[in-house]
Design a protein around this motif. Structure first.
Motif, PDB file in Angstrom:
ATOM      1  N   GLY A  14       4.916  -3.394  -0.789  1.00 28.42           N
ATOM      2  CA  GLY A  14       6.226  -2.593  -1.023  1.00 28.42           C
ATOM      3  C   GLY A  14       6.181  -1.954  -2.227  1.00 28.42           C
ATOM      4  O   GLY A  14       6.480  -0.749  -2.498  1.00 28.42           O
ATOM      5  N   LEU A  15       5.459  -2.492  -3.413  1.00 24.45           N
ATOM      6  CA  LEU A  15       5.392  -2.182  -4.685  1.00 24.45           C
ATOM      7  C   LEU A  15       4.376  -0.939  -4.777  1.00 24.45           C
ATOM      8  O   LEU A  15       4.510  -0.171  -5.797  1.00 24.45           O
ATOM      9  CB  LEU A  15       4.926  -3.262  -5.550  1.00 24.45           C
ATOM     10  CG  LEU A  15       5.956  -4.341  -5.958  1.00 24.45           C
ATOM     11  CD1 LEU A  15       5.333  -5.491  -6.758  1.00 24.45           C
ATOM     12  CD2 LEU A  15       7.378  -3.796  -6.715  1.00 24.45           C
ATOM     13  N   LEU A  16       3.294  -0.950  -3.904  1.00 25.89           N
ATOM     14  CA  LEU A  16       2.411   0.357  -4.064  1.00 25.89           C
ATOM     15  C   LEU A  16       3.104   1.562  -4.068  1.00 25.89           C
ATOM     16  O   LEU A  16       2.552   2.422  -4.733  1.00 25.89           O
ATOM     17  CB  LEU A  16       1.441   0.085  -2.779  1.00 25.89           C
ATOM     18  CG  LEU A  16       0.493  -1.093  -2.962  1.00 25.89           C
ATOM     19  CD1 LEU A  16      -0.460  -0.919  -1.685  1.00 25.89           C
ATOM     20  CD2 LEU A  16      -0.229  -0.977  -4.287  1.00 25.89           C
ATOM     21  N   VAL A  38       6.189  10.458  -2.678  1.00 23.51           N
ATOM     22  CA  VAL A  38       5.322   9.556  -2.108  1.00 23.51           C
ATOM     23  C   VAL A  38       5.335   9.425  -0.567  1.00 23.51           C
ATOM     24  O   VAL A  38       4.551   8.772   0.170  1.00 23.51           O
ATOM     25  CB  VAL A  38       5.306   8.165  -2.671  1.00 23.51           C
ATOM     26  CG1 VAL A  38       5.116   8.128  -4.122  1.00 23.51           C
ATOM     27  CG2 VAL A  38       6.858   7.286  -2.241  1.00 23.51           C
ATOM     28  N   GLU A  39       6.204   9.979   0.116  1.00 31.55           N
ATOM     29  CA  GLU A  39       6.393   9.824   1.675  1.00 31.55           C
ATOM     30  C   GLU A  39       5.756  11.280   2.129  1.00 31.55           C
ATOM     31  O   GLU A  39       5.595  11.326   3.326  1.00 31.55           O
ATOM     32  CB  GLU A  39       8.077  10.073   2.027  1.00 31.55           C
ATOM     33  CG  GLU A  39       8.563   8.720   1.699  1.00 31.55           C
ATOM     34  CD  GLU A  39       8.135   7.447   1.895  1.00 31.55           C
ATOM     35  OE1 GLU A  39       7.579   7.444   3.271  1.00 31.55           O
ATOM     36  OE2 GLU A  39       8.397   6.428   1.248  1.00 31.55           O
ATOM     37  N   THR A  47      -0.895   4.419   1.005  1.00 31.52           N
ATOM     38  CA  THR A  47       0.384   3.302   1.232  1.00 31.52           C
ATOM     39  C   THR A  47       0.373   2.847   2.481  1.00 31.52           C
ATOM     40  O   THR A  47       0.593   1.503   2.831  1.00 31.52           O
ATOM     41  CB  THR A  47       1.713   3.184   0.543  1.00 31.52           C
ATOM     42  OG1 THR A  47       2.039   4.491   0.984  1.00 31.52           O
ATOM     43  CG2 THR A  47       1.284   3.559  -1.121  1.00 31.52           C
ATOM     44  N   ASP A  48       0.202   3.332   3.375  1.00 29.99           N
ATOM     45  CA  ASP A  48       0.473   3.270   5.046  1.00 29.99           C
ATOM     46  C   ASP A  48      -0.241   2.054   5.488  1.00 29.99           C
ATOM     47  O   ASP A  48      -1.639   2.076   5.308  1.00 29.99           O
ATOM     48  CB  ASP A  48       0.421   4.505   5.771  1.00 29.99           C
ATOM     49  CG  ASP A  48       1.829   5.173   5.816  1.00 29.99           C
ATOM     50  OD1 ASP A  48       2.685   4.971   4.848  1.00 29.99           O
ATOM     51  OD2 ASP A  48       1.588   6.272   6.585  1.00 29.99           O
ATOM     52  N   THR A  73      -7.758  -0.055  -3.926  1.00 30.99           N
ATOM     53  CA  THR A  73      -8.882   0.711  -3.106  1.00 30.99           C
ATOM     54  C   THR A  73      -8.522   0.833  -1.475  1.00 30.99           C
ATOM     55  O   THR A  73      -8.116  -0.219  -1.078  1.00 30.99           O
ATOM     56  CB  THR A  73     -10.018   0.023  -3.469  1.00 30.99           C
ATOM     57  OG1 THR A  73     -10.246  -1.171  -2.934  1.00 30.99           O
ATOM     58  CG2 THR A  73     -10.492   0.252  -5.029  1.00 30.99           C
ATOM     59  N   ARG A  74      -9.031   1.928  -1.156  1.00 31.35           N
ATOM     60  CA  ARG A  74      -8.993   1.966   0.193  1.00 31.35           C
ATOM     61  C   ARG A  74      -9.837   3.248   0.733  1.00 31.35           C
ATOM     62  O   ARG A  74     -10.406   4.080  -0.122  1.00 31.35           O
ATOM     63  CB  ARG A  74      -7.577   2.418   0.766  1.00 31.35           C
ATOM     64  CG  ARG A  74      -7.537   3.012   1.992  1.00 31.35           C
ATOM     65  CD  ARG A  74      -6.158   3.214   2.345  1.00 31.35           C
ATOM     66  NE  ARG A  74      -5.630   2.131   3.158  1.00 31.35           N
ATOM     67  CZ  ARG A  74      -4.497   2.092   4.036  1.00 31.35           C
ATOM     68  NH1 ARG A  74      -3.675   2.922   3.789  1.00 31.35           N
ATOM     69  NH2 ARG A  74      -4.091   1.000   4.681  1.00 31.35           N
TER      70      ARG A  74
END
Length: 157
Positions: A14-16, A38-39, A47-48, A73-74
């Motif tokens: 959740g901190l992301l 951020v949403e 983040t999702d 990273t993603r």
């Protein structure tokens, strides 16, 4: 400054969203956006369902039990996307922990991790006016593309 760099724990995901907000570059004299930015769909890609996909990695800077910075990273279709095999970087620290070398250490450790995982390169997008551009260059990122506001940078691993 005594901190440790470690893997993010599941209960810290959740901190992301906090760190994603902190990662938004706000030029001098500009009003910061509302926290709920951020949403927006173009930011939720960071983040999702984090931790559920290949290329999802996160390291945090832990200062006496408090997470004060994160690099993650993603493989995602974000501003720094170059292809579907290259993880994109996001990094930020709470303001009072910036410009102390913590971000540099987070970047170095994440690049080492990605290399061990077999990735050939990593990418990121950064506002041209952001002071972090210099740090990214120092750890091996090079500008490969740009638009009016941002550089797209790649680090060959």
């Amino acid at each position: 400054m005594n901190y440790v760099i470690r893997n993010m724990r599941k209960n810290e995901v959740g901190l992301l969203k906090d760190f994603l907000y902190e990662a938004i570059f706000i030029p001098e004299g500009i009003q910061p956006p509302e926290k709920d930015i951020v949403e927006k769909p173009e930011l939720r890609v960071y983040t999702d369902d984090f931790g559920s996909r290949q290329g999802d990695n996160c390291l945090v800077a832990d200062f006496g039990g408090k997470v004060v910075g994160a690099v993650w990273t993603r493989i995602m279709d974000d501003y720094g996307h170059i292809d579907d095999a290259t993880p994109s970087f996001a990094i930020s620290l709470y303001k009072e922990y910036r410009k102390q070398g913590i971000g540099l250490q987070l970047m170095i450790k994440m690049l080492e991790l990605l290399k061990r995982q077999g990735y050939e390169r990593a990418s990121l997008a950064v506002q041209k006016a952001n002071y972090a551009v210099k740090m990214y260059e120092n750890v091996g990122f090079k500008v490969v593309d740009e638009n009016d506001e941002e550089y797209i940078m790649v680090c060959e691993l």
